[in-house]
Design an enzyme around this catalytic site. Structure first.
Site: not given
Ligand SMILES: NC(=O)c1ccc[n+]([C@@H]2O[C@H](COP(=O)([O-])OP(=O)(O)OC[C@H]3O[C@@H](n4cnc5c(N)ncnc54)[C@H](OP(=O)(O)O)[C@@H]3O)[C@@H](O)[C@H]2O)c1
Length: 269
Positions: A71-72, A98, A157, A170, A174
């Site tokens: 857990d980061v 990420n 983001s 958030y 960010k």
């Molecule tokens: N989706 C969007 O529209 C969007 C838009 C702009 C930016 N972003 C950014 O893109 C990145 C990826 O987002 P996503 O949408 O792909 O998210 P996601 O589908 O929710 O995936 C998040 C990943 O991070 C892991 N994770 C969460 N908290 C953690 C922690 N404390 N320690 C270690 N691992 C952790 C989760 O696994 P576990 O739960 O097993 O830990 C999962 O593998 C993020 O930085 C997000 O802010 C996303």
């Protein structure tokens, strides 16, 4: 900072072969897409996530990748994770921070947000990436000294820039990560370590569904498209392969590879 990249095919995938890459949040959404894209191009990939079952599933989906359960946001997880990453990859060329927390779910006005939710967003999105980068900086700088290059990608983001109501915890985290990235890029450039802050755009992922449950998914990007852009940004930030050898080959992981395997297609964006 925050460069925009075309979604063209990667033009020099040879640079990815045997590249040592760590991705946090590698079991879902963008991180999963990145782990698959990088492993598919011959990179050596370690990824981090909290849930052991999903970590194991991802290892099975992408043979050769190595999952780290951590857990980061937890200080005590960072050094063991860093040791596992550098141990299994025998060094590190690229770190992608990420993994992310939204803060309160459902999203909430700041006046209705618990202090603990702000703390958790900062711990996951700022302090965690900071600690992990510090723990891995020696390995990255060593890679840069060897001429392999070194890149840290911090996933940002548009909420880092725009003041969207209910996205306070958030967005503030960010914004801090984005600025940290810009400063670190200034400071580490002389050591050959590059820092990139990249906004992947709105993607169809579990995180987006949690944040905006009624979104029209057809309007969202597939995470594979964002992963391709990030891989392209990493390739662009690394030294051109073959530059250090008049023979046109570069040594990665003990193997010699010919320069410039051009134009491996990555499918439609
Ligand atoms: N989706 C969007 O529209 C969007 C838009 C702009 C930016 N972003 C950014 O893109 C990145 C990826 O987002 P996503 O949408 O792909 O998210 P996601 O589908 O929710 O995936 C998040 C990943 O991070 C892991 N994770 C969460 N908290 C953690 C922690 N404390 N320690 C270690 N691992 C952790 C989760 O696994 P576990 O739960 O097993 O830990 C999962 O593998 C993020 O930085 C997000 O802010 C996303």
């Amino acid at each position: 900072m925050n460069p925009r990249f075309s979604s063209d095919a990667i033009t020099n995938p040879a640079v990815l072969r045997d590249l040592r890459v760590a991705v946090t949040g590698g079991t879902s959404g963008l991180g999963l897409a990145l782990a698959g894209a990088l492993a598919g191009q011959g990179a050596r990939v370690a990824f981090v996530a909290r849930h052991a079952d999903a970590v194991r599933r991802t290892e099975l989906a992408f043979p050769g990748t190595h999952g780290v359960v951590a857990d980061v946001s937890r200080k005590e997880d960072i050094h063991p994770a860093a040791v596992q990453i550098t141990g299994v990859l025998r060094g590190l060329d690229v770190l992608v921070n990420n993994a992310s927390s939204l803060g309160p779910v459902p999203l909430a006005l700041l006046a209705d947000t618990q202090c603990e939710d702000v703390e958790h967003a900062l711990a996951t999105n700022v302090v965690g990436p900071f600690r992990l980068t510090k723990a891995l900086f020696g390995a990255l700088a060593s890679s840069a000294r060897e001429g392999r290059g070194a890149v840290v990608v911090n996933v940002s983001s548009d909420a880092a820039i725009h003041a969207y109501p209910t996205w306070g915890a958030y967005g503030a985290s960010k914004a801090a990560l984005h600025h940290l990235t810009r400063i670190w890029d200034e400071e580490a450039r002389s050591e050959g370590v590059r820092f990139l802050s990249i906004d992947p755009g709105d993607m169809d992922t579990p995180l987006h569904a949690l944040a905006v449950p009624d979104a029209d998914r057809a309007t969202l990007r597939h995470p594979d498209a964002a992963a391709r852009e990030i891989v392209r940004a990493i390739v662009d930030a690394l030294p051109p392969i073959g530059d250090e050898h008049a023979t046109g080959v570069v040594e990665r992981g003990g193997a010699l590879h010919p320069r410039g395997d051009a134009n491996v297609g990555w499918g439609p964006a």
